[in-house]
Design a protein around this motif. Structure first.
Motif, PDB file in Angstrom:
ATOM      1  N   ASP A  83     -63.416 -25.889 -21.200  1.00 56.62           N
ATOM      2  CA  ASP A  83     -64.276 -26.927 -21.758  1.00 56.62           C
ATOM      3  C   ASP A  83     -64.972 -26.490 -23.048  1.00 56.62           C
ATOM      4  O   ASP A  83     -64.576 -26.892 -24.151  1.00 56.62           O
ATOM      5  N   LYS A 108     -68.208 -28.385 -30.103  1.00 56.27           N
ATOM      6  CA  LYS A 108     -69.636 -28.605 -29.872  1.00 56.27           C
ATOM      7  C   LYS A 108     -70.343 -27.257 -29.802  1.00 56.27           C
ATOM      8  O   LYS A 108     -69.901 -26.365 -29.067  1.00 56.27           O
ATOM      9  N   LYS A 168     -58.414 -31.910 -22.730  1.00 56.41           N
ATOM     10  CA  LYS A 168     -59.570 -31.981 -23.638  1.00 56.41           C
ATOM     11  C   LYS A 168     -59.101 -32.188 -25.071  1.00 56.41           C
ATOM     12  O   LYS A 168     -59.686 -32.951 -25.841  1.00 56.41           O
ATOM     13  N   GLU A 215     -67.493 -37.930 -30.660  1.00 53.52           N
ATOM     14  CA  GLU A 215     -68.024 -38.592 -29.455  1.00 53.52           C
ATOM     15  C   GLU A 215     -68.587 -39.988 -29.728  1.00 53.52           C
ATOM     16  O   GLU A 215     -69.648 -40.358 -29.221  1.00 53.52           O
ATOM     17  N   ARG A 237     -64.404 -39.702 -26.382  1.00 52.20           N
ATOM     18  CA  ARG A 237     -64.933 -38.389 -25.975  1.00 52.20           C
ATOM     19  C   ARG A 237     -66.061 -38.523 -24.953  1.00 52.20           C
ATOM     20  O   ARG A 237     -66.326 -37.602 -24.185  1.00 52.20           O
ATOM     21  N   LEU A 252     -65.547 -37.555 -21.351  1.00 50.10           N
ATOM     22  CA  LEU A 252     -65.714 -36.180 -20.865  1.00 50.10           C
ATOM     23  C   LEU A 252     -67.042 -36.014 -20.132  1.00 50.10           C
ATOM     24  O   LEU A 252     -67.280 -35.006 -19.477  1.00 50.10           O
TER      25      LEU A 252
END
Ligand code: GLY
Length: 367
Positions: free
Chosen positions: A147, A153, A237, A247, A251, A254
């Motif tokens: 992840d 991120k 992912k 995002e 996204r 997730l």
């Protein structure tokens, strides 16, 4: 110690996000290839390993030796105290000062060696230092491999909550050596399986069934299976990040299990593992959606069976009022509503906007 080995073929997953292209290399013994991979992907003649006090004694020598073999001038490593409590602006400032002290230049490379905390913090330091230098992510925990090391991120925590100050900063490469997972405590490995199950629910029904039949917790030392499962998770992912790096859309899926999961985690003052809380949040949301008619009962049952097979919680004891207090302050709340992720079916989830009142009803249904 990492030794050369042949168990489990190496797998490459190529990420093609809007701002960057890079490979995620998943293998057993791959740490020995770190220097070559970094050399091909990132620039500069110097690099610096950033790690923490639990991981550095295990893997930093091997990582630095590989980097040196590939021709890097390896600066003195930067090591901070292990644990989420280090993921603060203060530690970030110390890392930045240490990079400057070592005179890394804009073309040089930061190597983030460790779990999620290290990847997040070293990644953010790389994003900020000289307005951005290359970072190679070398995840050593299951959670970081499947992840946090992929997708760019980066963040530190603030007093008001986790991950509240950060940046999107894609790595130049990710090198995931499943051999590192042998040193992860079994409880922590189990906890990370929560995110693995979440990925399977999102996009890989066959993986969910395989994991239910043989939970990954049974195979912490099976390099062949670990390479396969980690690479499949990274590919899931990758598909999401390729479609929506920032995002703004897909996204958000997730975050499946995270709306309730984060509240459970916060209610425990972060004593409970993130993956366990996500697993519980996932099951609660699935049960609620089934009772609401948004997914079939068999979908919720399949999800619960996989979570339970891993010895992870399928619910929580935290009162609804307390969960709601945390959810009302969730950083992902927008205006008067919250975007939740509905597991419409295994392999097909969608984002749905609900009011806080609707969310409360769902949490009550899921309990
Ligand atoms: N961990 C969720 C994401 O990277 O978007």
């Amino acid at each position: 110690m990492i030794e050369k080995g042949r168990e489990g073929a190496e797998r490459l997953v190529h990420v093609s996000a809007a701002s960057a292209d890079y490979d995620v290399t998943v293998g057993a013994g791959t740490l020995l290839e770190l220097g070559r991979i970094a050399r091909e992907a990132a620039g500069g003649s110097r690099c610096c390993v950033v790690s923490e006090t639990n991981v550095a004694p295990l893997y930093a020598d091997a990582a630095e030796a590989s980097l040196a073999r590939a021709g890097y001038d390896v600066a003195r490593r930067i090591v901070f105290s292990a644990g989420e409590q280090s993921k603060r602006i203060g530690t970030l400032g110390e890392i930045l000062e240490a990079l400057a002290e070592r005179e890394l230049t804009r073309g040089d490379t930061v190597v983030a060696l460790g779990g999620g905390v290290t990847g997040d913090m070293a990644g953010l330091a790389a994003a900020l230092y000289l307005r951005g230098v290359d970072v190679v992510q070398v995840p050593t925990s299951l959670l970081a491999m499947v992840d946090s090391s992929v997708g760019g991120k980066t963040a530190v925590d603030l007093s008001a909550g986790k991950n509240l100050a950060g940046a999107f900063w894609q790595p130049a490469a990710v090198v995931a050596d499943v051999r590192c997972l042998a040193s992860v405590p079994a409880d922590l490995f189990r906890d990370s399986c929560g995110e693995v199950v979440k990925h399977a629910v999102l996009a890989d029904a066959a993986l969910l069934d395989e994991l239910t039949a043989r939970p990954l917790t049974a195979d912490q030392l099976d390099e062949r299976r670990l390479v396969d499962v980690v690479a499949r998770n990274v590919a899931i992912k990758r598909d999401v990040v390729n479609a929506d790096e920032r995002e703004s859309g897909v996204r958000q899926t997730l975050n499946l299990g995270h709306t309730i999961g984060h509240a459970i985690e916060a209610a425990s003052d972060f004593a409970r593992g993130h993956g366990s809380c996500v697993a519980a949040g996932l099951c609660m949301m699935a049960r609620a959606c089934a009772r609401r008619g948004w997914c079939g009962g068999e979908t919720a049952a399949r999800i619960e069976a996989c979570v339970a097979a891993h010895g992870l919680p399928t619910g929580c004891e935290v009162p609804v009022d307390e969960l709601m207090r945390y959810m009302a302050h969730d950083k992902k709340r927008r205006g008067g509503g919250v975007n939740i992720v509905v597991p419409v079916e295994v392999g097909g989830c969608e984002v749905r906007r609900v009011s806080l009142e609707e969310l409360r009803e769902l949490v009550e249904l899921g309990c």
